[in-house]
Design a protein around this motif. Structure first.
Motif, PDB file in Angstrom:
ATOM      1  N   GLU A   6       0.836  -1.210   0.000  1.00  0.00           N
ATOM      2  CA  GLU A   6       0.000   0.000   0.000  1.00  0.00           C
ATOM      3  C   GLU A   6       0.865   1.252   0.000  1.00  0.00           C
ATOM      4  N   ARG A   7       1.919   1.217   0.836  1.00  0.00           N
ATOM      5  CA  ARG A   7       2.824   2.367   0.903  1.00  0.00           C
ATOM      6  C   ARG A   7       3.482   2.620  -0.450  1.00  0.00           C
ATOM      7  N   TRP A   8       3.877   1.526  -1.109  1.00  0.00           N
ATOM      8  CA  TRP A   8       4.549   1.641  -2.412  1.00  0.00           C
ATOM      9  C   TRP A   8       3.601   2.258  -3.441  1.00  0.00           C
ATOM     10  N   ILE A   9       2.345   1.766  -3.424  1.00  0.00           N
ATOM     11  CA  ILE A   9       1.359   2.277  -4.392  1.00  0.00           C
ATOM     12  C   ILE A   9       1.082   3.762  -4.120  1.00  0.00           C
ATOM     13  N   LYS A  10       0.960   4.075  -2.834  1.00  0.00           N
ATOM     14  CA  LYS A  10       0.695   5.467  -2.446  1.00  0.00           C
ATOM     15  C   LYS A  10       1.838   6.377  -2.920  1.00  0.00           C
ATOM     16  N   ALA A  11       3.062   5.901  -2.700  1.00  0.00           N
ATOM     17  CA  ALA A  11       4.240   6.701  -3.098  1.00  0.00           C
ATOM     18  C   ALA A  11       4.292   6.858  -4.617  1.00  0.00           C
ATOM     19  N   ALA A  12       3.937   5.774  -5.330  1.00  0.00           N
ATOM     20  CA  ALA A  12       3.971   5.824  -6.797  1.00  0.00           C
ATOM     21  C   ALA A  12       2.927   6.814  -7.324  1.00  0.00           C
ATOM     22  N   ILE A  13       1.723   6.764  -6.727  1.00  0.00           N
ATOM     23  CA  ILE A  13       0.657   7.680  -7.168  1.00  0.00           C
ATOM     24  C   ILE A  13       1.057   9.125  -6.880  1.00  0.00           C
ATOM     25  N   GLU A  15       4.050  10.309  -6.672  1.00  0.00           N
ATOM     26  CA  GLU A  15       5.131  10.667  -7.613  1.00  0.00           C
ATOM     27  C   GLU A  15       4.539  11.095  -8.956  1.00  0.00           C
ATOM     28  N   VAL A  16       3.580  10.288  -9.450  1.00  0.00           N
ATOM     29  CA  VAL A  16       2.950  10.602 -10.742  1.00  0.00           C
ATOM     30  C   VAL A  16       2.190  11.928 -10.634  1.00  0.00           C
ATOM     31  N   GLN A  17       1.472  12.100  -9.513  1.00  0.00           N
ATOM     32  CA  GLN A  17       0.704  13.342  -9.310  1.00  0.00           C
ATOM     33  C   GLN A  17       1.634  14.560  -9.325  1.00  0.00           C
ATOM     34  N   GLU A  18       2.763  14.439  -8.637  1.00  0.00           N
ATOM     35  CA  GLU A  18       3.696  15.572  -8.596  1.00  0.00           C
ATOM     36  C   GLU A  18       4.318  15.832  -9.963  1.00  0.00           C
ATOM     37  N   PHE A  19       4.555  14.747 -10.725  1.00  0.00           N
ATOM     38  CA  PHE A  19       5.110  14.922 -12.066  1.00  0.00           C
ATOM     39  C   PHE A  19       4.114  15.660 -12.963  1.00  0.00           C
ATOM     40  N   VAL A  20       2.831  15.246 -12.868  1.00  0.00           N
ATOM     41  CA  VAL A  20       1.794  15.894 -13.689  1.00  0.00           C
ATOM     42  C   VAL A  20       1.673  17.372 -13.290  1.00  0.00           C
ATOM     43  N   LEU A 217      14.662  17.843  -8.590  1.00  0.00           N
ATOM     44  CA  LEU A 217      14.082  18.713  -7.555  1.00  0.00           C
ATOM     45  C   LEU A 217      13.627  17.925  -6.328  1.00  0.00           C
ATOM     46  N   ARG A 218      13.314  16.636  -6.518  1.00  0.00           N
ATOM     47  CA  ARG A 218      12.840  15.820  -5.384  1.00  0.00           C
ATOM     48  C   ARG A 218      13.985  15.161  -4.613  1.00  0.00           C
ATOM     49  N   THR A 219      15.219  15.483  -4.985  1.00  0.00           N
ATOM     50  CA  THR A 219      16.368  14.814  -4.368  1.00  0.00           C
ATOM     51  C   THR A 219      16.488  15.157  -2.884  1.00  0.00           C
ATOM     52  N   SER A 220      16.767  14.124  -2.104  1.00  0.00           N
ATOM     53  CA  SER A 220      17.079  14.335  -0.683  1.00  0.00           C
ATOM     54  C   SER A 220      18.104  13.277  -0.293  1.00  0.00           C
TER      55      SER A 220
END
Lengths: 257, 280
Positions: A6-13, A15-20, A217-220
Motif C-alpha cells: 500500500e505504501r509503495w502504491i501510495k508513493a507511486a501515485i 510521484e505521478v501526481q507531482e510529475f503531472v 528537484l525531489r532529491t534528498s
C-alpha cells in the motif's frame, strides 16, 4: 506485507501526481512572465552544442552498422541497391529519434538531475525561493525548453551522419555506386517520414527534460541521494523514451501519412 | 521580476518600534506520523532577537522555513511583518520575502555565480541598474570585511567566509528581518565569533530583527549578551547593557514543543534537568 504494498502504491501515485503538476506548471510558466532569457540561451548552448559530438558519433556508427547488416540481408533478395532506402527510412522514422533521445537521456537527463539534485540537497533551491525567485521559471523552464527544442535539431544531425556513414559503407564495402545509394535514399523517403522524424524528438525531448527536472528537484539524502537521482533519471527517461515512442508511432502513422 | 512591499501608512505605524514583527500562534506541523512542532506560540518584537536552541531534530530549522513560507503549517497562524503567511500561495509570498533574509546552514551560495553575483543576485533579479547593484555589493562586502573576495567563486572560500557571504547576500536588499539557520555550525571559535559579530552588527546598527537558530551555546550567548557600538568610524562589539540584553530572548525546543522561554540570565540560572544537561 500488504501495508508495504500500500505504501509503495501510495508513493507511486504521489510521484505521478507531482510529475503531472510539474508538467502543468511548466506549461503555465512558459506562457507567462517573468522569463529568464539568459538562462534559456545558456541551456541551449549546454544541452544543444554540448551534445553535438555524442549524437553525431551515435548517428555515424549506427548508420554504418545498419548498412553493413542490411547489405548482407538485402543481398539474399538481390536488392543490395536498396540499402540507402533502408538506412534512411530506418534512421529518420525510428532509430534517429530513439537513439538520439536515449543519448540525451544519458547525457542531459542525468546532468539535469545531478545539477538540480545537488542544488536541492545544499539548500540552493530553497535559497532561490527565499530570494524571491521561482525555481520552476529559473531552472526548470530553460532546461525543458532547451531539451525539447534541441532534440529535433540533434536528431536531424544524427540522421545526416547515419546516412553519410551508410553511403561510405555502401561504396567501400558493399560495392554500391554513389548515385545508386543517394537515389535510393531519396526515393525511399516520404514527407510523412520527415514529419515523424521531427515530431517524435519534440515529445521525447520534453519527456527527458521534465523527468530530469522532476527527479532532480525531489532529491534528498545528501550526495548519496544525488547519485540515486541521477541513476533514476536515466533509467526512467530511457524506459519512457522507448515506451512513448511505441505509443506515438501508430498515432503519427495515422496522422502524417 | 520586481516585487515591492507597499503598505498602508496605518500598517507602517502599527509596525513601528516595539511592535511585533513575527508572530506564531499555536502552530503545529507533522511529517506523516512524526510531529515536528506542536502548538508553538511566540512573538518577535521589531529590532530584537529570538534565539532558538535545541537538539538536532527538535524543529528549530522548521520554524525558519515556516516563517519564510518554504513550509506550510498543519494548523495555527503565522504573521510576518503585518502579513499572514500561513495561508499564502507562492506568488503572494514573494512580496513578504522582500523584507525577509535567510542565512542557510551551509550558506547555500549559488555555485555557478561569483561572490559578487551571489550577493547582488536579488537586486539584479529585481531589475536594479547594474552600477547601483555593484555599489551596494561593494558596500555590503565591505561591511562584512570580504571586499577583496568579490570575484572569487564560492568553492574558493572557507566555511566561515561562505557563511559571511551568505549573510551579505541576505542583507544586500535591506530586509527588516534576518533568519539565521545554524550560521556558525562547523566553524572554529574564531570564525564563529566573526559571524556572531556580523549578526550583532546587523541587529544593532542596521536595526534588523533577528531569529537565530543554533545548537552552539557559546554563539547563542555571545549574540544575546553583546552589542555593537559605532565609535566614530570604528565599530566595537562590547558586553551588552542590561536593557539591550533584555531584547534577546531564548526559546528552547524539545520534541517539537517549547521547553523554556526566557533571557540569558534565566537560562543560566535554570534548575531544569534538561536545560542543565544541555548547558553542561
Amino acid at each position: 506485507m500488504l501495508s508495504q504494498a500500500e505504501r509503495w502504491i501510495k508513493a507511486a501515485i504521489l510521484e505521478v501526481q507531482e510529475f503531472v503538476q510539474l508538467v502543468g506548471a511548466v506549461f503555465r510558466a512558459m506562457v507567462s512572465p517573468p522569463y529568464y532569457r539568459r538562462d534559456v540561451i545558456l541551456q541551449f548552448e549546454a544541452i544543444g552544442i554540448g551534445s553535438l559530438m555524442v549524437v553525431s558519433l551515435t548517428g555515424f556508427f549506427t548508420g554504418a552498422a545498419l548498412a553493413l547488416q542490411t547489405g548482407q540481408t538485402l543481398d539474399r533478395f538481390g536488392a543490395r541497391t536498396l540499402v540507402g532506402q533502408l538506412v534512411s527510412a530506418s534512421m529518420i522514422r525510428e532509430l534517429g529519434p530513439v537513439l538520439t533521445a536515449l543519448m540525451l537521456a544519458g547525457r542531459v537527463g542525468s546532468g539535469i538531475a545531478a545539477e538540480l539534485g545537488s542544488m536541492a540537497v545544499t539548500d540552493q533551491i530553497n535559497a532561490l525561493r527565499a530570494l524571491g525567485t521561482d525555481p520552476l521559471r529559473k531552472l526548470v523552464v530553460p532546461r525543458v525548453l532547451a531539451v525539447t527544442l534541441m532534440a529535433p535539431v540533434l536528431t536531424v544531425i544524427a540522421d545526416t551522419f547515419a546516412i553519410v556513414a551508410g553511403w561510405l559503407i555502401s561504396v567501400t564495402n558493399l560495392g554500391v555506386g554513389s548515385s545508386t545509394y543517394w537515389t535510393a535514399v531519396l526515393e525511399g523517403l516520404y514527407l510523412g517520414d520527415a514529419w515523424q522524424g521531427i515530431i517524435k524528438p519534440f515529445v521525447l525531448g520534453f519527456v527527458i527534460g521534465t523527468i530530469g527536472c522532476h527527479v532532480g528537484l525531489r532529491t534528498s539524502g545528501g550526495t548519496q541521494g544525488v547519485g540515486r537521482s541521477t541513476t533514476n533519471a536515466v533509467v526512467v527517461a530511457s524506459v519512457l523514451v522507448i515506451a512513448v515512442d511505441f505509443f506515438l508511432t501508430p498515432l503519427l502513422m495515422r496522422v502524417v501519412y | 521580476m520586481t516585487v515591492t512591499a507597499e503598505r498602508s501608512p496605518a500598517l507602517e505605524e502599527a509596525l513601528g518600534p516595539g511592535s511585533p514583527i513575527v508572530v506564531f500562534d499555536r502552530v503545529s506541523l507533522a511529517f506523516d506520523d512524526k510531529v515536528v512542532l506542536r502548538e508553538i506560540s511566540f512573538t518577535l518584537i521589531k529590532g530584537q532577537t529570538k534565539i532558538f536552541l535545541g537538539a538536532s531534530g527538535s524543529g528549530k530549522s522548521t520554524i525558519l522555513k515556516l516563517i519564510i513560507g518554504l513550509l506550510k503549517p498543519d494548523s495555527g497562524v503565522i504573521w510576518v511583518n503585518g502579513e499572514r503567511v500561513d495561508d499564502k500561495g507562492e506568488a503572494d509570498l514573494m512580496k513578504v520575502r522582500t523584507d525577509l533574509g535567510m542565512v542557510f546552514q551551509e550558506g547555500a551560495l549559488f555555485d555557478s555565480l561569483t561572490v559578487a553575483e551571489n550577493v547582488g543576485y536579488k537586486l539584479l533579479e529585481e531589475g536594479m541598474p547594474d552600477a547601483q547593484v555593484w555599489d551596494r555589493v561593494g558596500e555590503v562586502l565591505g561591511f562584512i570585511g570580504l571586499g577583496e573576495y568579490a570575484d572569487r567563486m564560492p568553492s574558493e572560500l572557507s566555511g566561515g567566509q561562505r557563511r559571511r557571504v551568505a549573510i551579505a547576500r541576505a542583507m544586500a536588499y535591506k530586509p527588516r528581518i534576518l533568519l539565521y539557520d545554524e550560521a556558525t555550525t562547523g566553524l572554529d571559535p574564531m570564525m564563529a565569533d566573526t559571524v556572531d559579530n556580523e549578526i550583532i552588527k546587523l541587529r544593532d546598527l542596521e536595526e534588523i530583527s533577528s531569529i537565530v537558530v543554533t545548537h552552539q551555546l557559546r554563539d547563542a550567548f555571545r549574540v544575546a549578551t553583546h552589542e555593537a557600538r559605532r565609535d566614530g568610524t570604528d565599530i566595537r562589539i562590547v558586553t551588552a547593557g542590561a536593557e539591550k540584553a533584555e531584547e534577546a530572548e531564548f526559546i528552547m525546543l524539545k520534541d517539537g514543543v517549547i521547553h523554556f522561554e526566557g533571557h540569558a540570565t534565566d537560562l543560566r540560572q535554570s534548575r531544569d534537568p534538561y536545560l542543565r544537561s544541555f548547558l553542561s
